[in-house]
Design a protein around this motif. Structure first.
Motif, mmCIF file in Angstrom:
data_model
loop_
_atom_site.group_PDB
_atom_site.id
_atom_site.type_symbol
_atom_site.label_atom_id
_atom_site.label_comp_id
_atom_site.label_asym_id
_atom_site.label_seq_id
_atom_site.Cartn_x
_atom_site.Cartn_y
_atom_site.Cartn_z
ATOM 1 N N GLY A 1 54.274 37.113 28.533
ATOM 2 C CA GLY A 1 54.296 38.596 28.275
ATOM 3 C C GLY A 1 53.342 39.575 28.923
ATOM 4 N N ALA A 2 52.206 38.757 29.728
ATOM 5 C CA ALA A 2 51.230 39.624 30.334
ATOM 6 C C ALA A 2 51.239 39.283 31.670
ATOM 7 C CB ALA A 2 49.783 39.153 29.974
ATOM 8 N N ARG A 3 52.762 39.042 32.172
ATOM 9 C CA ARG A 3 52.852 38.538 33.501
ATOM 10 C C ARG A 3 52.385 39.665 34.725
ATOM 11 N NH1 ARG A 3 57.462 39.552 30.670
ATOM 12 N NH2 ARG A 3 58.855 41.142 31.593
ATOM 13 N N ARG A 4 52.700 40.785 34.346
ATOM 14 C CA ARG A 4 52.461 42.049 35.179
ATOM 15 C C ARG A 4 50.823 42.072 35.393
ATOM 16 N NH1 ARG A 4 56.792 43.614 32.562
ATOM 17 N NH2 ARG A 4 58.834 43.897 33.692
ATOM 18 N N GLU A 5 50.066 41.717 34.370
ATOM 19 C CA GLU A 5 48.868 42.129 34.360
ATOM 20 C C GLU A 5 47.889 40.874 34.801
ATOM 21 O OE1 GLU A 5 50.692 45.080 31.943
ATOM 22 O OE2 GLU A 5 50.534 42.712 32.024
ATOM 23 N N LEU A 6 48.179 39.676 34.611
ATOM 24 C CA LEU A 6 47.400 38.660 34.873
ATOM 25 C C LEU A 6 46.845 38.566 36.182
ATOM 26 C CD1 LEU A 6 48.967 35.492 32.993
ATOM 27 C CD2 LEU A 6 46.786 36.830 32.493
ATOM 28 N N PRO A 7 47.498 38.787 37.102
ATOM 29 C CA PRO A 7 46.907 38.594 38.656
ATOM 30 C C PRO A 7 45.847 39.638 38.656
ATOM 31 C CG PRO A 7 49.332 38.339 38.689
ATOM 32 C CD PRO A 7 49.044 38.705 37.306
ATOM 33 N N TYR A 8 46.117 40.758 38.260
ATOM 34 C CA TYR A 8 44.871 41.918 38.375
ATOM 35 C C TYR A 8 43.576 41.382 37.422
ATOM 36 C CZ TYR A 8 48.497 44.605 40.413
ATOM 37 O OH TYR A 8 49.681 44.907 41.087
ATOM 38 N N LEU A 9 43.773 40.774 36.462
ATOM 39 C CA LEU A 9 43.069 40.451 35.420
ATOM 40 C C LEU A 9 42.141 39.113 35.934
ATOM 41 C CD1 LEU A 9 41.552 40.247 32.581
ATOM 42 C CD2 LEU A 9 43.410 38.800 31.821
ATOM 43 N N PHE A 10 42.743 38.432 36.491
ATOM 44 C CA PHE A 10 42.062 37.267 37.472
ATOM 45 C C PHE A 10 41.403 37.701 38.638
ATOM 46 C CE2 PHE A 10 44.173 33.068 35.930
ATOM 47 C CZ PHE A 10 44.148 33.330 34.406
ATOM 48 N N ALA A 11 41.731 38.725 39.227
ATOM 49 C CA ALA A 11 41.212 39.372 40.226
ATOM 50 C C ALA A 11 39.908 39.820 39.802
ATOM 51 C CB ALA A 11 41.979 40.090 40.952
ATOM 52 N N GLY A 12 39.934 40.826 38.862
ATOM 53 C CA GLY A 12 38.617 41.260 38.227
ATOM 54 C C GLY A 12 37.623 40.241 37.947
ATOM 55 N N SER A 13 38.229 39.319 37.015
ATOM 56 C CA SER A 13 37.208 38.158 36.352
ATOM 57 C C SER A 13 36.762 37.488 37.680
ATOM 58 C CB SER A 13 38.095 37.242 35.582
ATOM 59 O OG SER A 13 37.132 36.213 35.285
ATOM 60 N N ALA A 14 37.476 37.276 38.728
ATOM 61 C CA ALA A 14 36.612 36.496 39.757
ATOM 62 C C ALA A 14 35.783 37.353 40.663
ATOM 63 C CB ALA A 14 37.884 36.065 40.939
ATOM 64 N N ALA A 15 35.819 38.519 40.823
ATOM 65 C CA ALA A 15 34.959 39.315 41.341
ATOM 66 C C ALA A 15 33.869 39.497 40.671
ATOM 67 C CB ALA A 15 35.423 40.711 41.744
ATOM 68 N N ALA A 16 33.913 39.595 39.383
ATOM 69 C CA ALA A 16 32.779 39.598 38.487
ATOM 70 C C ALA A 16 31.849 38.290 38.555
ATOM 71 C CB ALA A 16 33.293 39.976 36.883
ATOM 72 N N ALA A 17 32.684 37.282 38.652
ATOM 73 C CA ALA A 17 31.784 35.971 38.699
ATOM 74 C C ALA A 17 31.284 35.920 40.254
ATOM 75 C CB ALA A 17 32.897 34.637 38.639
ATOM 76 N N ALA A 18 31.768 36.321 41.280
ATOM 77 C CA ALA A 18 31.241 36.310 42.483
ATOM 78 C C ALA A 18 29.949 37.177 42.446
ATOM 79 C CB ALA A 18 32.275 36.656 43.568
ATOM 80 N N ALA A 19 30.120 38.280 42.099
ATOM 81 C CA ALA A 19 28.931 39.321 41.945
ATOM 82 C C ALA A 19 27.994 38.802 40.986
ATOM 83 C CB ALA A 19 29.467 40.540 41.283
ATOM 84 N N GLY A 20 28.158 38.020 39.941
ATOM 85 C CA GLY A 20 27.134 37.397 39.350
ATOM 86 C C GLY A 20 26.504 36.429 39.839
ATOM 87 N N MET A 21 27.021 35.518 40.835
ATOM 88 C CA MET A 21 26.477 34.436 41.676
ATOM 89 C C MET A 21 25.617 35.190 42.492
ATOM 90 S SD MET A 21 25.923 31.257 42.277
ATOM 91 C CE MET A 21 27.211 30.646 41.043
#
Length: 340
Positions: free
Chosen positions: A172-192
């Motif tokens: 149901g969230a197939r259009r948003e999941l890649p963008y959601l994961f991109a934001g989450s990954a960037a937040a994790a990298a910035a945190g590191m």
């Protein structure tokens, strides 16, 4: 127990009539994946951290921030190694991962992701080894830049992988999941970067954290708005608590890192830890939402009925229009009734 031939239609094993959204004897319509949360949700988080970390490592190296570049290269190697270990542990035997490399299937996110990991891992390793040993600096820089090119794909392909399944919350969230994961990954990298990098080089990481958290929250809100009934799984239960914690930790970590990360080493470390925890909560929350949607038949049955009803309504409207226009094309110009 098997029901007898005289069992009333629509009744469950207890003799009560099933709800309209229930399935055959209350069994799930969609089989939930047998993935372990620790392995696969951890794999999602660590892969995102590694891929986005390589992008930050390349940016730091090109802009003269050697301390941040070194920290991100080492953390990306550690993250992709742990990510691969979690995946192999869930598969059960290491050779099963090797078997996925026997073919290349561009239409399969799993096949594409396997080859991405196989190509990205050695590049991240070469960049980290060159950084540690100081040897072959040109080759190390080339590996760093190549890993940065593959990093966004490594960080987001898992969102495509989940969206390609029949699990209601993910599909149901197939259009948003890649963008959601991109934001989450960037937040994790910035945190590191905030956690492990020098304080004097923290300002770009703080800015990345703000943009990443904003993108992640926007994608999550868009996914919930477009998922319909299935959006309940993102707001309630363990998934709702995890995603709520992710939002609070992400906003707090991004604000502290952007405003005070360059002034205080302790604040930078705390904001970095908060961003890493927020990214992990997001991945585990998305994973839990998918399991919850697969376990409850209503998230499969009711959306299907809504789609069928909508199609029936459109068909009835089209039939009414044809009746008004007469025999001929509805969407075209020519009809058998020139006056119409």
């Amino acid at each position: 127990m098997r029901p007898g031939r005289d069992a009333p239609v629509g009744a469950g094993l207890d003799g009560h009539r099933r709800p309209a959204a229930d399935s055959y004897y209350g069994r799930p319509v969609v089989r939930a994946p047998s993935w372990a949360a620790r392995d696969i949700a951890g794999y999602l988080f660590l892969g995102g951290l590694a891929g986005a970390g390589s992008v930050l490592a390349a940016g730091a190296e090109l802009t003269g921030r050697p301390g941040t570049a070194r920290a991100m290269k080492l953390s990306s190697l550690a993250a992709v190694s742990l990510s691969a270990a979690a995946l192999v542990n869930d598969l059960g035997r290491p050779e099963r991962f090797a078997n996925m490399l026997r073919v290349v299937k561009p239409t399969s996110p799993m096949s594409v992701g396997s080859w991405l990991l196989a190509g990205y891992g050695p590049l991240a390793g070469a960049a980290a080894v060159a950084e540690l040993t100081g040897r072959a600096p040109r080759a190390g820089r080339a590996a760093t830049l190549a890993a940065a090119c593959l990093g966004p794909c490594v960080a987001t392909y898992t969102g495509v992988l989940l969206a390609d399944t029949a699990i209601p919350a993910w599909h149901g969230a197939r259009r948003e999941l890649p963008y959601l994961f991109a934001g989450s990954a960037a937040a994790a990298a910035a945190g590191m970067a905030l956690l492990a990098g020098p304080r004097a080089e923290n300002r770009p990481a703080g800015r990345v954290a703000v943009l990443a958290v904003a993108a992640e929250l926007a994608a999550l809100r868009s996914a919930q708005a477009g998922a319909g009934l299935v959006a309940e799984t993102y707001r309630t239960g363990p998934a709702g608590r995890l995603l709520g914690a992710a939002g609070r930790l992400g906003m707090a970590g991004a604000a502290a890192g952007a405003l005070l990360g360059g002034r205080s080493r302790a604040v930078a470390a705390l904001s970095g830890a908060a961003l890493l925890a927020a990214s992990a909560c997001t991945r585990f929350g998305i994973f839990r939402a998918g399991l919850a949607s697969a376990a409850d038949p209503k998230y499969t049955v009711l959306p299907q009925r809504d789609r069928l009803a909508a199609r029936a309504g459109l068909a009835a409207q089209a039939a009414a229009v044809r009746g008004l226009l007469g025999d001929g094309e509805v969407d075209g110009v020519a009809t058998t009734n020139p006056g119409a």
